[in-house]
Design a protein around this motif. Structure first.
Motif, PDB file in Angstrom:
ATOM      1  N   GLN A  75       0.861  -1.174   0.000  1.00 14.34           N
ATOM      2  CA  GLN A  75       0.000   0.000   0.000  1.00 14.34           C
ATOM      3  C   GLN A  75       0.897   1.223   0.000  1.00 14.34           C
ATOM      4  N   ARG A  76       0.518   2.176  -0.816  1.00 17.50           N
ATOM      5  CA  ARG A  76       1.353   3.366  -0.958  1.00 17.50           C
ATOM      6  C   ARG A  76       0.442   4.581  -1.012  1.00 17.50           C
ATOM      7  N   ILE A  77       0.882   5.675  -0.410  1.00 17.83           N
ATOM      8  CA  ILE A  77       0.170   6.946  -0.606  1.00 17.83           C
ATOM      9  C   ILE A  77       1.167   7.962  -1.158  1.00 17.83           C
TER      10      ILE A  77
ATOM     11  N   LEU B 126      -5.124  19.119  -1.156  1.00 19.47           N
ATOM     12  CA  LEU B 126      -4.114  18.061  -1.120  1.00 19.47           C
ATOM     13  C   LEU B 126      -4.524  16.979  -2.120  1.00 19.47           C
ATOM     14  N   TYR B 127      -3.575  16.590  -2.962  1.00 18.69           N
ATOM     15  CA  TYR B 127      -3.811  15.490  -3.908  1.00 18.69           C
ATOM     16  C   TYR B 127      -3.282  14.217  -3.266  1.00 18.69           C
ATOM     17  N   LEU B 128      -4.169  13.244  -3.087  1.00 18.87           N
ATOM     18  CA  LEU B 128      -3.746  11.954  -2.540  1.00 18.87           C
ATOM     19  C   LEU B 128      -3.896  10.883  -3.608  1.00 18.87           C
TER      20      LEU B 128
ATOM     21  N   ARG C 155      -6.624   1.327 -12.955  1.00 21.48           N
ATOM     22  CA  ARG C 155      -5.342   0.672 -13.272  1.00 21.48           C
ATOM     23  C   ARG C 155      -4.619   1.502 -14.317  1.00 21.48           C
ATOM     24  N   TYR C 156      -3.309   1.373 -14.353  1.00 16.77           N
ATOM     25  CA  TYR C 156      -2.523   2.120 -15.330  1.00 16.77           C
ATOM     26  C   TYR C 156      -2.636   1.438 -16.697  1.00 16.77           C
ATOM     27  N   GLU C 157      -2.676   2.230 -17.733  1.00 19.44           N
ATOM     28  CA  GLU C 157      -2.734   1.685 -19.094  1.00 19.44           C
ATOM     29  C   GLU C 157      -1.592   2.218 -19.935  1.00 19.44           C
TER      30      GLU C 157
HETATM   31  N1  5PR Z   1       3.669  10.209  -9.786  1.00 21.95           N
HETATM   32  C1  5PR Z   1       2.494  10.846  -9.819  1.00 21.95           C
HETATM   33  C2  5PR Z   1       1.302  10.159  -9.787  1.00 21.95           C
HETATM   34  O1  5PR Z   1       0.136  10.818  -9.810  1.00 21.95           O
HETATM   35  C3  5PR Z   1       1.342   8.743  -9.714  1.00 21.95           C
HETATM   36  C4  5PR Z   1       2.578   8.111  -9.688  1.00 21.95           C
HETATM   37  C5  5PR Z   1       3.709   8.883  -9.728  1.00 21.95           C
HETATM   38  C6  5PR Z   1       2.467  12.329  -9.842  1.00 21.95           C
HETATM   39  C7  5PR Z   1       0.080   8.004  -9.639  1.00 21.95           C
HETATM   40  O2  5PR Z   1      -0.998   8.754  -9.376  1.00 21.95           O
HETATM   41  O3  5PR Z   1       3.897   6.170  -9.547  1.00 21.95           O
HETATM   42  O4  5PR Z   1       1.789   5.872  -9.684  1.00 21.95           O
HETATM   43  C8  5PR Z   1       2.754   6.628  -9.650  1.00 21.95           C
END
Ligand code: 5PR
Ligand code: FAD
Length: 379
Positions: free
Chosen positions: A210-212, A222-224, A269-271
């Motif tokens: 888990q990562r924030i 704040l962007y989380l 998910r990342y694409e």
């Molecule tokens: N950097 C930013 C980001 O928004 C993400 C990541 C890295 C600015 C994901 O939201 O590694 O997933 C990342």
């Protein structure tokens, strides 16, 4: 002497599909060079999706060229450092040798670009979906209308209809991790002692991944980014499963309580998309339509904006649009390809957790100055 050449010099026309960061940039830059530009947005309103965004030197230089930089800098933040924690211990604090970077909400950036597009006279059409394009210079809308233009820009995002109607060869893949992205109140006074103006990339590999990514946008917002593997049902649950996040990040509880209230939260998910070519005839693809990438290096929009702006430069520098597009891809694409590759590797290996990962290679896109076409800020 009176001008004896009575033939009117024909104003060139561009039709741009998609009013995201790529399409807005292309539309403004072309319009600034004297093109007639129509920008088609499928949605009924002009608004940004998602939460926060990082822009680096490259994207900020594009904003400078679009005359939007000062407006964007107001109400946005450059943290003193980009800090990385592993299991709650700081492992690195990066400052990139003075390279400019900035964090903001997506709506802030989008609003500034929309305002600039309107100010320079881009003809923006909402509820206007592009369904197909033809390399000869035609854009077909959902209404059945077919429009002819000197240049068609497909900036219609990762599921681009402009792209798919032409049939580019493509590779697409998703990653094992995904992320919940939210804007919440800063709650700085309630967070206790700490360097809360920094970006803090807080990684845990154990007992769960888990990562924030903690990213202050300004004094209030704040962007989380809350990252968890897609096969973790609790970490990927939306709205947020407050218990699993507070258990791992107790010091962020005031912010996480706010995050859990957001019913509209999404887990994405990342694409990654890779095409054999970004152009066909008079059609150019920019942004996620051409090169969706993992967010590790925070360069998807930055590369999109650089590529869109560079396109406007190259159509001025070449005789025909077709030649200009080929020259544009040859010139500008390698930076995006390399950045997309490093981002994909970092995402697959969770490499950012090691800290100090913003190497000169990783910062290549960020260091590029699209106005001058050179790299600035040697690392
Ligand atoms: N950097 C930013 C980001 O928004 C993400 C990541 C890295 C600015 C994901 O939201 O590694 O997933 C990342
Ligand atoms: P989009 O933003 O998808 O815009 C496409 C637009 O086209 C939309 O308005 C859509 O409604 C419209 N549209 C769609 N289809 C049609 C159609 N057929 N006709 C007309 N209109 C249409 N990048 C960064 O630079 N920095 C970051 O910090 C960063 N963080 C990220 C974090 C995450 C988790 C992710 C997933 C991505 C991140 N990115 C970041 C990448 C960045 O968000 C994208 O690369 C960028 O927004 C792409 O812009 P775009 O204009 O190409 O596409």
């Amino acid at each position: 002497m009176a001008n004896i050449n009575n033939s009117p010099s024909k104003t060139r026309r561009a039709e741009v599909a998609g009013a995201g960061f790529a399409g807005l940039t292309a539309a403004i830059a072309l319009r600034q060079n004297g093109w007639d530009v129509r920008l088609h947005e499928r949605s009924g309103e002009l608004r940004a999706f998602g939460a926060g965004i990082y822009l680096w030197h490259n994207g900020l230089r594009v904003l400078e060229a679009l005359d939007s930089l000062n407006e964007v800098l107001q109400g946005t933040h450059t943290p003193p450092a980009y800090e990385t924690w592993m299991h709650n211990k700081s492992v690195s604090k990066e400052t990139f040798n003075g390279l400019p970077w900035r964090i903001m909400t997506r709506s802030h950036l989008h609003n500034a670009l929309v305002a600039r597009a309107k100010a320079v006279g881009v003809d923006i059409r909402v509820n206007s979906e592009a369904v197909a394009a033809d390399p000869s210079g035609q854009l077909t809308l959902q209404t059945g209308e077919v429009i002819e233009a000197d240049l068609i820009v497909g900036a219609d995002g990762v599921s681009s209809k402009v792209r798919d109607s032409i049939g580019f060869k493509q590779e697409r893949w998703g990653s094992k991790d995904g992320i919940i992205r939210l804007i919440v109140p800063r709650k700085k006074a309630e967070l206790g002692y700490g360097e809360w103006d920094n970006t803090i990339d807080m990684w845990n590999h154990w007992p769960r991944v888990q990562r924030i990514l903690y990213s202050p946008c300004n004094d209030e917002e704040l962007y989380l980014g809350l990252m968890a593997p897609s096969d973790d049902p609790r970490g990927s649950r939306v709205p947020l499963d407050l218990e699993v996040w507070v258990e791992m990040f107790p010091f962020l509880e005031p912010c996480l309580v706010e995050a859990a209230k957001l019913q509209s939260a999404r887990y994405d998910r990342y694409e990654t998309t890779k095409l054999d070519s970004w152009t066909r005839g008079k059609v150019a693809l920019v942004g996620d339509a051409a090169h969706a990438m993992c967010p590790a290096l925070a360069q998807g929009a930055g590369c999109a904006m650089v590529n869109a702006f560079s396109l406007s430069q190259d159509v001025e520098a070449h005789g025909s649009v077709e030649d200009a597009l080929v020259a544009w891809e040859t010139r500008i694409r390698p930076i995006t390809d390399r950045t997309q590759q490093i981002s994909a590797d970092y995402a697959a290996n969770r490499s950012l957790s090691k800290g100090n990962m913003f190497t000169p290679e990783a910062l290549e896109a960020a260091r590029y100055d699209p106005i001058k076409g050179v790299y600035s800020w040697p690392q």
